[in-house]
Design an enzyme around this catalytic site. Structure first.
Site, short mmCIF file in Angstrom:
data_model
loop_
_atom_site.label_atom_id
_atom_site.label_comp_id
_atom_site.label_asym_id
_atom_site.label_seq_id
_atom_site.Cartn_x
_atom_site.Cartn_y
_atom_site.Cartn_z
N SER A 23 0.83 -1.21 0.00
CA SER A 23 0.00 0.00 0.00
C SER A 23 0.85 1.25 0.00
CB SER A 23 -0.83 0.08 1.28
OG SER A 23 -1.54 -1.07 1.50
N GLU A 67 -3.54 0.52 -8.90
CA GLU A 67 -2.49 1.54 -8.98
C GLU A 67 -1.21 0.76 -9.31
OE1 GLU A 67 -1.76 3.46 -5.18
OE2 GLU A 67 -1.69 5.41 -6.13
N ASN A 108 -2.68 6.33 -1.14
CA ASN A 108 -2.55 6.43 0.32
C ASN A 108 -1.84 7.69 0.79
OD1 ASN A 108 -4.07 4.33 1.37
ND2 ASN A 108 -2.57 2.86 0.60
P1 NAD Z 1 -4.08 -9.56 6.12
O1 NAD Z 1 -3.55 -9.38 7.48
O2 NAD Z 1 -5.54 -9.79 5.92
O3 NAD Z 1 -3.32 -10.78 5.37
C1 NAD Z 1 -1.93 -10.95 5.38
C2 NAD Z 1 -1.67 -12.45 5.20
O4 NAD Z 1 -0.26 -12.64 4.94
C3 NAD Z 1 -2.02 -13.30 6.43
O5 NAD Z 1 -2.90 -14.35 6.03
C4 NAD Z 1 -0.66 -13.83 6.90
O6 NAD Z 1 -0.74 -15.14 7.45
C5 NAD Z 1 0.12 -13.83 5.60
N1 NAD Z 1 1.58 -13.78 5.76
C6 NAD Z 1 2.31 -12.98 6.58
N2 NAD Z 1 3.63 -13.18 6.39
C7 NAD Z 1 3.74 -14.12 5.41
C8 NAD Z 1 4.83 -14.73 4.75
N3 NAD Z 1 6.09 -14.40 5.04
N4 NAD Z 1 4.58 -15.65 3.78
C9 NAD Z 1 3.32 -15.98 3.46
N5 NAD Z 1 2.23 -15.44 4.06
C10 NAD Z 1 2.44 -14.51 5.02
O7 NAD Z 1 -3.58 -8.26 5.31
P2 NAD Z 1 -4.25 -7.58 3.99
O8 NAD Z 1 -5.20 -6.52 4.42
O9 NAD Z 1 -4.69 -8.65 3.04
O10 NAD Z 1 -2.97 -6.82 3.41
C11 NAD Z 1 -1.97 -7.49 2.69
C12 NAD Z 1 -1.15 -6.51 1.87
O11 NAD Z 1 -2.03 -5.78 0.99
C13 NAD Z 1 -0.40 -5.45 2.68
O12 NAD Z 1 0.82 -5.15 2.04
C14 NAD Z 1 -1.34 -4.26 2.62
O13 NAD Z 1 -0.70 -3.04 2.82
C15 NAD Z 1 -1.87 -4.39 1.20
N6 NAD Z 1 -3.15 -3.73 0.94
C16 NAD Z 1 -4.13 -3.76 1.88
C17 NAD Z 1 -5.34 -3.12 1.62
C18 NAD Z 1 -6.45 -3.15 2.64
O14 NAD Z 1 -7.42 -2.40 2.50
N7 NAD Z 1 -6.37 -3.99 3.66
C19 NAD Z 1 -5.55 -2.47 0.40
C20 NAD Z 1 -4.52 -2.48 -0.56
C21 NAD Z 1 -3.33 -3.11 -0.27
#
Ligand code: NAD
Length: 286
Positions: free
Chosen positions: A120, A153, A191
């Site tokens: 993000s 993006e 963001n």
């Molecule tokens: P989340 O916490 O729902 O999911 C993260 C997942 O990654 C978990 O299931 C965890 O077990 C897994 N994980 C952690 N370390 C790991 C590793 N080394 N290998 C494999 N799996 C691993 O988080 P999310 O909201 O899905 O966000 C994930 C990414 O997407 C982040 O970089 C976040 O900034 C980005 N993002 C989030 C949003 C949002 O609105 N939440 C929007 C756009 C981008």
């Protein structure tokens, strides 16, 4: 390159949505998470999403079934990365964690494989620096909820090649999304603009200016935002919001981006928003 084989690493809220839209775009998808039960939960969630789309007339039963069989769980990172055209990582928003993962993927994936990050806010050029293929590393920032939101993006690191950009933009189009190209600056465009607004809403709460409902109500009814900023923070995940504010604060060195102490406290308390069942609001059943 036409991307047909995709691996998604991290089966949280973003990874599961990305796996779904990639499968619906006709790609074979492997889904991997460090915690196996997350994959099971994600696959169940995708089935539900696909079924609800049939009811809403978004796609046919046959299309849903075809998409569903294209997604398989991978038992290891190696199994996920072997032979795919594109890996999209969607693990936690942490520079050290993402760098470790990208270095591993660089080792495991074939030379032609593009490594994309759904970060993000983190600098893509820095993420690419741990790989031997910076020209094939790119930011693919999907929006939440992925199956609904139209934007990706696309962030070019300093060394990202035109071929990489075009391949990813073409896949975005097959997913029914619009790719907008942005340069590699902290928080990119989305963001850099959105998160300071959310952080300011948390400060407004922290300073006792208004209640949670009133702050969100002002922005919904007064500005026509579909969701209030505190409800949106809960949807995004307060840990992710804090990580983005820290990236903006560190990246620009400007105190206007300092994360609100209340946001930090909530994260320390484990109140991460919808995903943990409590953030600014509480969510029945998690
Ligand atoms: P989340 O916490 O729902 O999911 C993260 C997942 O990654 C978990 O299931 C965890 O077990 C897994 N994980 C952690 N370390 C790991 C590793 N080394 N290998 C494999 N799996 C691993 O988080 P999310 O909201 O899905 O966000 C994930 C990414 O997407 C982040 O970089 C976040 O900034 C980005 N993002 C989030 C949003 C949002 O609105 N939440 C929007 C756009 C981008």
């Amino acid at each position: 390159m036409i991307i047909n084989q995709v691996a998604v690493i991290g089966a949280g809220q973003m990874g599961s949505g990305i796996a779904q839209v990639a499968a619906q775009a006709g790609c074979q998808v492997r889904l991997y998470d460090a915690e196996a039960e997350r994959i099971t939960k994600a696959l169940t969630g995708i089935e539900k999403q696909l079924a609800s789309g049939i009811v809403k007339g978004k796609w046919t039963q046959e299309q849903a079934e075809q998409a569903s069989v294209r997604i398989v769980a991978a038992g290891s990172l190696q199994e996920a990365a072997e032979g795919v055209d594109l890996v999209i990582e969607a693990i936690i928003e942490s520079m050290p964690a993402k760098k470790t993962l990208l270095a591993q993927l660089d080792h495991l994936a074939q030379a032609h494989t593009i490594l994309a990050s759904n970060t993000s806010s983190l600098p893509v050029t820095e993420l690419a620096s741990v790989t031997s293929r910076p020209e094939r590393v790119i930011g693919m920032h999907f929006m939440n909820p992925v199956p609904v939101m139209k934007l990706i993006e696309v962030i070019r690191g300093l060394r990202t090649s035109n071929d990489t950009y075009t391949s990813v933009a073409e896949l975005a189009e097959r997913m029914g999304k619009t790719a907008l190209e942005v340069r590699d600056f902290p928080g990119f465009v989305s963001n850099r603009i959105l998160m300071p607004m959310i952080n300011e809403a948390v400060y407004t709460l922290y300073e006792g200016v208004a209640s949670i409902e009133a702050i969100d109500g002002v922005m919904r009814l007064g500005m026509n935002h579909p969701m209030g900023p505190l409800a949106l923070a809960d949807l995004i995940g307060l840990d992710t919001c804090l990580a983005i504010m820290e990236t903006l604060h560190d990246g620009f060195g400007d105190s206007k981006y300092r994360p609100c102490p209340l946001l930090r406290s909530y994260v320390h308390a484990g109140w991460l928003g919808r995903k943990s069942g409590r953030g600014f609001y509480t969510y029945e059943g998690g």
